[in-house]
Design a protein around this motif. Structure first.
Motif, PDB file in Angstrom:
ATOM      1  N   LEU A 158     -75.159-145.239 -28.484  1.00  0.00           N
ATOM      2  CA  LEU A 158     -74.021-144.616 -29.445  1.00  0.00           C
ATOM      3  C   LEU A 158     -74.180-145.283 -30.762  1.00  0.00           C
ATOM      4  CD1 LEU A 158     -71.168-143.953 -26.934  1.00  0.00           C
ATOM      5  CD2 LEU A 158     -72.721-142.410 -27.868  1.00  0.00           C
ATOM      6  N   ARG A 159     -74.266-146.438 -30.739  1.00  0.00           N
ATOM      7  CA  ARG A 159     -74.272-147.253 -32.157  1.00  0.00           C
ATOM      8  C   ARG A 159     -75.438-146.972 -32.947  1.00  0.00           C
ATOM      9  NH1 ARG A 159     -73.839-153.128 -31.050  1.00  0.00           N
ATOM     10  NH2 ARG A 159     -76.114-153.244 -31.716  1.00  0.00           N
ATOM     11  N   ASP A 160     -76.816-147.283 -32.369  1.00  0.00           N
ATOM     12  CA  ASP A 160     -77.983-147.300 -32.823  1.00  0.00           C
ATOM     13  C   ASP A 160     -79.036-146.222 -32.781  1.00  0.00           C
ATOM     14  OD1 ASP A 160     -77.336-149.554 -34.238  1.00  0.00           O
ATOM     15  OD2 ASP A 160     -77.948-150.891 -32.543  1.00  0.00           O
ATOM     16  N   GLY A 161     -78.531-145.272 -31.629  1.00  0.00           N
ATOM     17  CA  GLY A 161     -79.763-144.294 -31.382  1.00  0.00           C
ATOM     18  C   GLY A 161     -79.510-143.146 -32.293  1.00  0.00           C
ATOM     19  N   GLN A 162     -80.649-142.399 -32.484  1.00  0.00           N
ATOM     20  CA  GLN A 162     -80.407-141.129 -33.431  1.00  0.00           C
ATOM     21  C   GLN A 162     -81.027-139.921 -32.824  1.00  0.00           C
ATOM     22  OE1 GLN A 162     -83.200-142.341 -36.793  1.00  0.00           O
ATOM     23  NE2 GLN A 162     -81.773-144.207 -37.266  1.00  0.00           N
ATOM     24  N   VAL A 163     -80.527-138.895 -32.863  1.00  0.00           N
ATOM     25  CA  VAL A 163     -80.783-137.814 -32.028  1.00  0.00           C
ATOM     26  C   VAL A 163     -81.629-136.982 -33.230  1.00  0.00           C
ATOM     27  CG1 VAL A 163     -79.989-135.546 -31.390  1.00  0.00           C
ATOM     28  CG2 VAL A 163     -78.687-137.665 -30.724  1.00  0.00           C
ATOM     29  N   ARG A 164     -82.907-136.429 -32.820  1.00  0.00           N
ATOM     30  CA  ARG A 164     -83.539-135.796 -33.544  1.00  0.00           C
ATOM     31  C   ARG A 164     -83.896-134.250 -32.905  1.00  0.00           C
ATOM     32  NH1 ARG A 164     -86.597-139.517 -36.839  1.00  0.00           N
ATOM     33  NH2 ARG A 164     -84.974-140.897 -37.592  1.00  0.00           N
ATOM     34  N   PRO A 165     -84.082-133.221 -33.744  1.00  0.00           N
ATOM     35  CA  PRO A 165     -84.378-131.937 -33.384  1.00  0.00           C
ATOM     36  C   PRO A 165     -85.289-131.938 -32.152  1.00  0.00           C
ATOM     37  CG  PRO A 165     -84.330-132.052 -35.867  1.00  0.00           C
ATOM     38  CD  PRO A 165     -84.394-133.656 -35.224  1.00  0.00           C
ATOM     39  N   GLY A 166     -85.217-131.031 -31.247  1.00  0.00           N
ATOM     40  CA  GLY A 166     -86.056-131.097 -30.105  1.00  0.00           C
ATOM     41  C   GLY A 166     -85.695-131.715 -28.900  1.00  0.00           C
ATOM     42  N   GLU A 167     -84.381-132.213 -29.046  1.00  0.00           N
ATOM     43  CA  GLU A 167     -83.868-133.118 -27.961  1.00  0.00           C
ATOM     44  C   GLU A 167     -84.550-134.342 -27.695  1.00  0.00           C
ATOM     45  OE1 GLU A 167     -84.084-130.518 -24.536  1.00  0.00           O
ATOM     46  OE2 GLU A 167     -81.933-129.879 -24.918  1.00  0.00           O
ATOM     47  N   ILE A 168     -84.860-134.881 -29.017  1.00  0.00           N
ATOM     48  CA  ILE A 168     -85.418-136.064 -28.870  1.00  0.00           C
ATOM     49  C   ILE A 168     -84.332-137.410 -29.256  1.00  0.00           C
ATOM     50  CG2 ILE A 168     -87.203-137.805 -30.353  1.00  0.00           C
ATOM     51  CD1 ILE A 168     -88.501-135.669 -28.810  1.00  0.00           C
ATOM     52  N   LEU A 169     -84.353-138.667 -28.565  1.00  0.00           N
ATOM     53  CA  LEU A 169     -83.377-139.572 -28.967  1.00  0.00           C
ATOM     54  C   LEU A 169     -84.214-140.843 -29.428  1.00  0.00           C
ATOM     55  CD1 LEU A 169     -80.452-140.831 -28.813  1.00  0.00           C
ATOM     56  CD2 LEU A 169     -81.201-141.517 -26.383  1.00  0.00           C
ATOM     57  N   LYS A 170     -84.144-140.966 -30.576  1.00  0.00           N
ATOM     58  CA  LYS A 170     -84.700-142.076 -31.152  1.00  0.00           C
ATOM     59  C   LYS A 170     -84.165-143.570 -30.924  1.00  0.00           C
ATOM     60  CE  LYS A 170     -87.112-143.548 -35.291  1.00  0.00           C
ATOM     61  NZ  LYS A 170     -87.669-143.216 -36.554  1.00  0.00           N
ATOM     62  N   VAL A 171     -84.608-144.782 -30.183  1.00  0.00           N
ATOM     63  CA  VAL A 171     -83.974-145.742 -29.830  1.00  0.00           C
ATOM     64  C   VAL A 171     -85.019-146.926 -30.174  1.00  0.00           C
ATOM     65  CG1 VAL A 171     -82.549-144.987 -28.189  1.00  0.00           C
ATOM     66  CG2 VAL A 171     -84.690-145.407 -27.578  1.00  0.00           C
ATOM     67  N   ASP A 172     -85.879-146.623 -31.289  1.00  0.00           N
ATOM     68  CA  ASP A 172     -86.926-147.326 -31.594  1.00  0.00           C
ATOM     69  C   ASP A 172     -86.230-148.800 -32.357  1.00  0.00           C
ATOM     70  OD1 ASP A 172     -85.902-146.215 -34.095  1.00  0.00           O
ATOM     71  OD2 ASP A 172     -87.803-146.209 -35.055  1.00  0.00           O
ATOM     72  N   SER A 173     -85.089-148.800 -32.865  1.00  0.00           N
ATOM     73  CA  SER A 173     -84.497-149.935 -33.325  1.00  0.00           C
ATOM     74  C   SER A 173     -84.183-151.237 -32.229  1.00  0.00           C
ATOM     75  CB  SER A 173     -83.329-149.970 -34.164  1.00  0.00           C
ATOM     76  OG  SER A 173     -82.338-149.420 -33.283  1.00  0.00           O
ATOM     77  N   PHE A 174     -84.155-150.795 -30.929  1.00  0.00           N
ATOM     78  CA  PHE A 174     -83.822-151.786 -29.698  1.00  0.00           C
ATOM     79  C   PHE A 174     -84.574-151.598 -28.701  1.00  0.00           C
ATOM     80  CE2 PHE A 174     -80.809-147.885 -29.488  1.00  0.00           C
ATOM     81  CZ  PHE A 174     -80.766-147.850 -28.269  1.00  0.00           C
ATOM     82  N   LEU A 175     -85.305-150.424 -28.205  1.00  0.00           N
ATOM     83  CA  LEU A 175     -85.887-150.162 -27.179  1.00  0.00           C
ATOM     84  C   LEU A 175     -87.280-149.788 -26.995  1.00  0.00           C
ATOM     85  CD1 LEU A 175     -85.257-150.251 -23.807  1.00  0.00           C
ATOM     86  CD2 LEU A 175     -84.813-147.872 -24.144  1.00  0.00           C
TER      87      LEU A 175
END
Length: 192
Positions: free
Chosen positions: A9-26
């Motif tokens: 919730l804090r650092d994830g970013q939702v991108r078009p196409g049902e992509i969840l970007k969690v590159d800052s921590f995972l």
């Protein structure tokens, strides 16, 4: 896992196409404390299952696999997405499709690292439609190894992968299950 949900919730970013970007921590920059906590959750769930190998697909699952294997004191084995010149001997192969990249890969694993005597915990960062997990299960089947469980950091519960694996009898533990997410950045988790 509340810690992982809060981080999404804090650092994830939702991108078009049902992509969840969690590159800052995972899966690009790694939060080692979070990875240790994820590994601990998988260890607590499967510590009595007789695990002899942790298996994942390169590349994003490797860090999670290492933290998990450290607690089990067993090796990590990962299926490679590209055949390299230093892969020799007999290989297991399986086709997997990356949801994020939208392409199919033939993954390979040297037969000398997985056999019928092994009890395997499969781990990965994401589970969406389940193609990567099905590829790893296929490799375990080829090896005669048993799959004790599947540990997933983030499952897209609105996609069929987790439901299908559970319906086939696999013990799937997902630490954060996304019930829904939208292009406006709204994320809702499934109660566990």
């Amino acid at each position: 896992m509340k810690l992982l949900e809060e981080r999404i919730l804090r650092d994830g970013q939702v991108r078009p196409g049902e992509i969840l970007k969690v590159d800052s921590f995972l899966n690009h920059q790694l939060d080692v404390d979070l990875l240790q906590a994820i590994g601990r959750e998988f260890y607590e769930k499967y510590k009595d299952a007789g695990i002899t190998r942790i298996l994942t697909v390169e590349a994003s699952g490797i860090a999670i696999a290492c933290e998990t294997a450290n607690l089990f004191h067993v090796p990590v084995v990962f299926a490679k997405k590209a055949k390299s010149k230093n892969l020799d001997g007999e290989l297991y192969t399986s086709k997997v499709c990356s949801y994020t990249y939208g392409r199919e890969y033939t993954v390979t694993l040297s037969k000398k690292f997985l056999g019928a005597e092994d009890t395997v915990l499969l781990v990965d960062d994401f589970l969406a439609v389940g193609k990567a997990m099905n590829g790893l299960i296929d490799i375990c089947t080829q090896a005669g190894a048993s799959v004790a469980g599947i540990g997933i950091a983030i499952e897209k519960g609105f996609q069929p992968g987790g439901k299908e694996l559970r319906a086939r009898g696999y013990d799937v533990m997902s630490l954060a299950i996304l019930e829904s997410m939208d292009d406006a950045g709204n994320i809702r988790f499934r109660a566990q």
